[in-house]
Design a protein around this motif. Structure first.
Motif, PDB file in Angstrom:
ATOM      1  N   GLU A 156      -4.103 -89.416  12.698  1.00  0.00           N
ATOM      2  CA  GLU A 156      -3.972 -88.432  13.779  1.00  0.00           C
ATOM      3  C   GLU A 156      -4.115 -89.123  15.129  1.00  0.00           C
ATOM      4  O   GLU A 156      -5.143 -89.765  15.393  1.00  0.00           O
ATOM      5  N   ASP A 157      -3.083 -89.018  15.965  1.00  0.00           N
ATOM      6  CA  ASP A 157      -3.116 -89.477  17.363  1.00  0.00           C
ATOM      7  C   ASP A 157      -3.631 -90.911  17.474  1.00  0.00           C
ATOM      8  O   ASP A 157      -4.527 -91.205  18.266  1.00  0.00           O
ATOM      9  N   LEU A 158      -3.073 -91.807  16.694  1.00  0.00           N
ATOM     10  CA  LEU A 158      -3.516 -93.201  16.675  1.00  0.00           C
ATOM     11  C   LEU A 158      -2.904 -93.965  17.845  1.00  0.00           C
ATOM     12  O   LEU A 158      -1.702 -93.894  18.088  1.00  0.00           O
ATOM     13  N   HIS A 159      -3.764 -94.715  18.550  1.00  0.00           N
ATOM     14  CA  HIS A 159      -3.328 -95.549  19.673  1.00  0.00           C
ATOM     15  C   HIS A 159      -3.815 -96.976  19.436  1.00  0.00           C
ATOM     16  O   HIS A 159      -4.964 -97.190  19.034  1.00  0.00           O
ATOM     17  N   VAL A 188       1.276 -98.852  19.871  1.00  0.00           N
ATOM     18  CA  VAL A 188       1.189 -97.636  19.052  1.00  0.00           C
ATOM     19  C   VAL A 188       0.601 -96.573  19.965  1.00  0.00           C
ATOM     20  O   VAL A 188      -0.515 -96.720  20.463  1.00  0.00           O
ATOM     21  N   ASP A 189       1.350 -95.492  20.181  1.00  0.00           N
ATOM     22  CA  ASP A 189       0.999 -94.574  21.268  1.00  0.00           C
ATOM     23  C   ASP A 189       1.044 -93.119  20.815  1.00  0.00           C
ATOM     24  O   ASP A 189       2.013 -92.410  21.044  1.00  0.00           O
ATOM     25  N   GLY A 190       0.000 -92.710  20.103  1.00  0.00           N
ATOM     26  CA  GLY A 190      -0.093 -91.315  19.687  1.00  0.00           C
ATOM     27  C   GLY A 190       0.629 -91.024  18.386  1.00  0.00           C
ATOM     28  O   GLY A 190       1.347 -90.029  18.275  1.00  0.00           O
ATOM     29  N   VAL A 191       0.434 -91.861  17.386  1.00  0.00           N
ATOM     30  CA  VAL A 191       1.134 -91.739  16.107  1.00  0.00           C
ATOM     31  C   VAL A 191       0.331 -90.862  15.143  1.00  0.00           C
ATOM     32  O   VAL A 191      -0.879 -91.048  14.988  1.00  0.00           O
ATOM     33  N   SER A 192       1.014 -89.927  14.470  1.00  0.00           N
ATOM     34  CA  SER A 192       0.384 -89.061  13.473  1.00  0.00           C
ATOM     35  C   SER A 192       1.302 -88.937  12.258  1.00  0.00           C
ATOM     36  O   SER A 192       2.503 -88.720  12.414  1.00  0.00           O
ATOM     37  N   PHE A 193       0.726 -89.083  11.067  1.00  0.00           N
ATOM     38  CA  PHE A 193       1.463 -88.884   9.820  1.00  0.00           C
ATOM     39  C   PHE A 193       0.459 -88.825   8.680  1.00  0.00           C
ATOM     40  O   PHE A 193      -0.747 -89.012   8.878  1.00  0.00           O
ATOM     41  N   ASP A 194       0.938 -88.531   7.475  1.00  0.00           N
ATOM     42  CA  ASP A 194       0.072 -88.558   6.305  1.00  0.00           C
ATOM     43  C   ASP A 194       0.824 -89.180   5.135  1.00  0.00           C
ATOM     44  O   ASP A 194       2.052 -89.266   5.151  1.00  0.00           O
ATOM     45  N   VAL A 195       0.073 -89.635   4.143  1.00  0.00           N
ATOM     46  CA  VAL A 195       0.632 -90.208   2.922  1.00  0.00           C
ATOM     47  C   VAL A 195      -0.024 -89.511   1.749  1.00  0.00           C
ATOM     48  O   VAL A 195      -1.254 -89.433   1.675  1.00  0.00           O
ATOM     49  N   ARG A 196       0.803 -89.024   0.824  1.00  0.00           N
ATOM     50  CA  ARG A 196       0.277 -88.378  -0.374  1.00  0.00           C
ATOM     51  C   ARG A 196       0.022 -89.401  -1.475  1.00  0.00           C
ATOM     52  O   ARG A 196       0.484 -90.535  -1.401  1.00  0.00           O
ATOM     53  N   ARG A 197      -0.713 -88.983  -2.482  1.00  0.00           N
ATOM     54  CA  ARG A 197      -0.967 -89.842  -3.636  1.00  0.00           C
ATOM     55  C   ARG A 197       0.346 -90.110  -4.385  1.00  0.00           C
ATOM     56  O   ARG A 197       1.173 -89.216  -4.543  1.00  0.00           O
ATOM     57  N   VAL A 256      -6.827-105.377  11.298  1.00  0.00           N
ATOM     58  CA  VAL A 256      -6.571-106.810  11.444  1.00  0.00           C
ATOM     59  C   VAL A 256      -6.026-106.992  12.854  1.00  0.00           C
ATOM     60  O   VAL A 256      -4.810-107.030  13.073  1.00  0.00           O
ATOM     61  N   LEU A 257      -6.928-107.087  13.826  1.00  0.00           N
ATOM     62  CA  LEU A 257      -6.542-106.965  15.229  1.00  0.00           C
ATOM     63  C   LEU A 257      -6.716-108.284  15.977  1.00  0.00           C
ATOM     64  O   LEU A 257      -7.692-109.007  15.756  1.00  0.00           O
ATOM     65  N   PRO A 258      -5.794-108.591  16.901  1.00  0.00           N
ATOM     66  CA  PRO A 258      -5.954-109.789  17.736  1.00  0.00           C
ATOM     67  C   PRO A 258      -7.038-109.571  18.796  1.00  0.00           C
ATOM     68  O   PRO A 258      -7.544-108.452  18.981  1.00  0.00           O
ATOM     69  N   ARG A 259      -7.359-110.637  19.491  1.00  0.00           N
ATOM     70  CA  ARG A 259      -8.460-110.562  20.457  1.00  0.00           C
ATOM     71  C   ARG A 259      -8.111-109.795  21.720  1.00  0.00           C
ATOM     72  O   ARG A 259      -9.014-109.380  22.456  1.00  0.00           O
ATOM     73  N   ASN A 260      -6.823-109.643  22.010  1.00  0.00           N
ATOM     74  CA  ASN A 260      -6.440-109.013  23.272  1.00  0.00           C
ATOM     75  C   ASN A 260      -6.258-107.496  23.151  1.00  0.00           C
ATOM     76  O   ASN A 260      -5.514-106.892  23.925  1.00  0.00           O
ATOM     77  N   VAL A 261      -6.959-106.872  22.200  1.00  0.00           N
ATOM     78  CA  VAL A 261      -6.861-105.417  22.063  1.00  0.00           C
ATOM     79  C   VAL A 261      -7.495-104.740  23.279  1.00  0.00           C
ATOM     80  O   VAL A 261      -8.622-105.065  23.665  1.00  0.00           O
ATOM     81  N   HIS A 262      -6.770-103.825  23.875  1.00  0.00           N
ATOM     82  CA  HIS A 262      -7.272-103.063  25.027  1.00  0.00           C
ATOM     83  C   HIS A 262      -7.863-101.729  24.593  1.00  0.00           C
ATOM     84  O   HIS A 262      -8.891-101.289  25.120  1.00  0.00           O
ATOM     85  N   GLN A 263      -7.233-101.076  23.617  1.00  0.00           N
ATOM     86  CA  GLN A 263      -7.703 -99.760  23.161  1.00  0.00           C
ATOM     87  C   GLN A 263      -7.289 -99.521  21.719  1.00  0.00           C
ATOM     88  O   GLN A 263      -6.151 -99.809  21.333  1.00  0.00           O
ATOM     89  N   VAL A 264      -8.214 -99.028  20.926  1.00  0.00           N
ATOM     90  CA  VAL A 264      -7.918 -98.497  19.598  1.00  0.00           C
ATOM     91  C   VAL A 264      -8.607 -97.143  19.516  1.00  0.00           C
ATOM     92  O   VAL A 264      -9.820 -97.048  19.707  1.00  0.00           O
ATOM     93  N   SER A 265      -7.843 -96.098  19.247  1.00  0.00           N
ATOM     94  CA  SER A 265      -8.434 -94.763  19.174  1.00  0.00           C
ATOM     95  C   SER A 265      -7.623 -93.878  18.248  1.00  0.00           C
ATOM     96  O   SER A 265      -6.499 -94.211  17.871  1.00  0.00           O
ATOM     97  N   GLY A 266      -8.185 -92.737  17.898  1.00  0.00           N
ATOM     98  CA  GLY A 266      -7.541 -91.796  16.993  1.00  0.00           C
ATOM     99  C   GLY A 266      -8.379 -91.588  15.753  1.00  0.00           C
ATOM    100  O   GLY A 266      -9.558 -91.967  15.703  1.00  0.00           O
ATOM    101  N   ARG A 267      -7.787 -90.990  14.741  1.00  0.00           N
ATOM    102  CA  ARG A 267      -8.469 -90.751  13.470  1.00  0.00           C
ATOM    103  C   ARG A 267      -7.610 -91.275  12.327  1.00  0.00           C
ATOM    104  O   ARG A 267      -6.419 -90.990  12.255  1.00  0.00           O
ATOM    105  N   VAL A 268      -8.228 -92.046  11.441  1.00  0.00           N
ATOM    106  CA  VAL A 268      -7.569 -92.529  10.231  1.00  0.00           C
ATOM    107  C   VAL A 268      -8.497 -92.181   9.076  1.00  0.00           C
ATOM    108  O   VAL A 268      -9.594 -92.726   8.972  1.00  0.00           O
TER     109      VAL A 268
END
Length: 324
Positions: A10-13, A26-35, A59-71
């Motif tokens: 939900e709303d992943l940045h 990645v700017d406000g991505v939302s989706f789901d995956v079923r079993r 698995v993020l590089p050092r220059n990350v400015h923002q990570v937010s949302g719900r996973v």
């Protein structure tokens, strides 16, 4: 989240800090995956697909400015977990990643068998004999001779290395496997072999997959659903049959029209123009400058509009009053 939903995003940045400014990969991505579902994340190079995989696996590089949302993975909120808890309880154990280039994922001076059993030895504390027995099972599953357990990565062909990386992802029996362009550096016959293997694994193991690719033909082999990504955002989510036969978003339509087919009356049509810079993306629809259906309302950022149960389109054409 329904009982069949395995992963919900939900709303992943994910934004990067660079010398030129902040890249909104990645700017406000939302989706789901079923079993037991294969979701294909499709899009052209530079649209943020690989960054999406990195955000999900942390698995993020050092220059990350923002990570937010719900996973959320089967009820567990992943972004709220500490790095140590995520590494111990989720990475490779519940969710695994197959990297784009197999040689980048394999240590050239360590035998492949030792690399495949590492998640079991480190995270599950299995004794070496038990872990190697599991590696033999997984090698047989992915169609690699167990003799290769004692070989180094440079002694394997590209297709065999890709199968070894897949074995590494499957060895701890994760619920979800993310595949980042798993066939991009392989010849056509090897690509077909890998895709047939993935279909068999999905059928026999019940594993869920997220396949990240720019290749429409490859994606159609495995997909149950398709999420089309453009300039850091998902613009359409639809069942695979719907997407490939009746695309809805203008970008989806133009993308499908650009794909060559064995039997067709018209030549493939190129998508003219360039995607916007993710340093300064436009405030409205990001596809507007390339869209033949662009109209005044496209100056506003479009929201997802539902077209049926599981189809969503990020386009004002499908809003009330839109000219379809």
């Amino acid at each position: 989240m329904s009982d069949r939903t395995l992963l919900e995003v939900e709303d992943l940045h994910l934004h990067y800090q660079t010398r030129r400014g902040v890249v909104r990969a990645v700017d406000g991505v939302s989706f789901d995956v079923r079993r037991n579902e294969a979701l294909v994340v499709l899009g052209e190079s530079g649209c943020g697909k690989s960054s999406l995989a990195k955000a999900l696996m942390r698995v993020l590089p050092r220059n990350v400015h923002q990570v937010s949302g719900r996973v959320t993975l089967d009820g567990t909120e992943l972004l709220a977990m500490s790095d140590e808890s995520f590494r111990r309880d989720v990475q490779w154990v519940r969710m695994a990643l197959v990297m784009q280039a197999s040689m980048n994922a394999l240590n050239p001076v360590v035998r492949v068998g030792e690399q495949v059993v590492e998640p079991l030895r480190v995270l599950r504390q299995w004794p070496r004999a038990r872990a190697m027995a599991r590696a033999v099972e997984v090698f047989e599953l992915v169609g690699v001779s167990t003799d290769f357990l004692q070989r180094y990565p440079l002694e394997l062909s590209g297709g065999m290395r890709q199968r070894v990386v897949l074995a590494m992802a499957l060895v701890a029996e994760p619920e979800l496997v993310i595949l980042d362009e798993p066939t991009s550096a392989l010849d056509v016959l090897t690509q077909a072999g890998i895709m047939n293997l993935l279909k068999r694994l999905k059928r026999e193991l019940g594993t869920s997959f997220i396949l990240i690719t720019h290749d429409v033909a490859t994606s159609s082999e495995l997909a149950d659903r398709v999420a089309l990504m453009y300039a850091g955002q998902i613009v359409e989510v639809a069942d695979a049959v719907q997407f490939f036969t009746e695309p809805a978003h203008p970008y989806s339509k133009m993308l499908m029209a650009s794909v060559p087919r064995l039997r067709q009356e018209h030549r493939p049509e190129p998508i003219l123009g360039q995607p916007p810079s993710l340093l300064e993306p436009p405030s409205g629809c990001r596809f507007a400058d390339r869209c033949p259906s662009c109209f005044k309302r496209c100056a506003q950022d479009p929201k997802f509009i539902r077209l049926g149960d599981r189809r969503r389109v990020r386009c004002w054409l499908y809003a009330e009053g839109g000219d379809r």
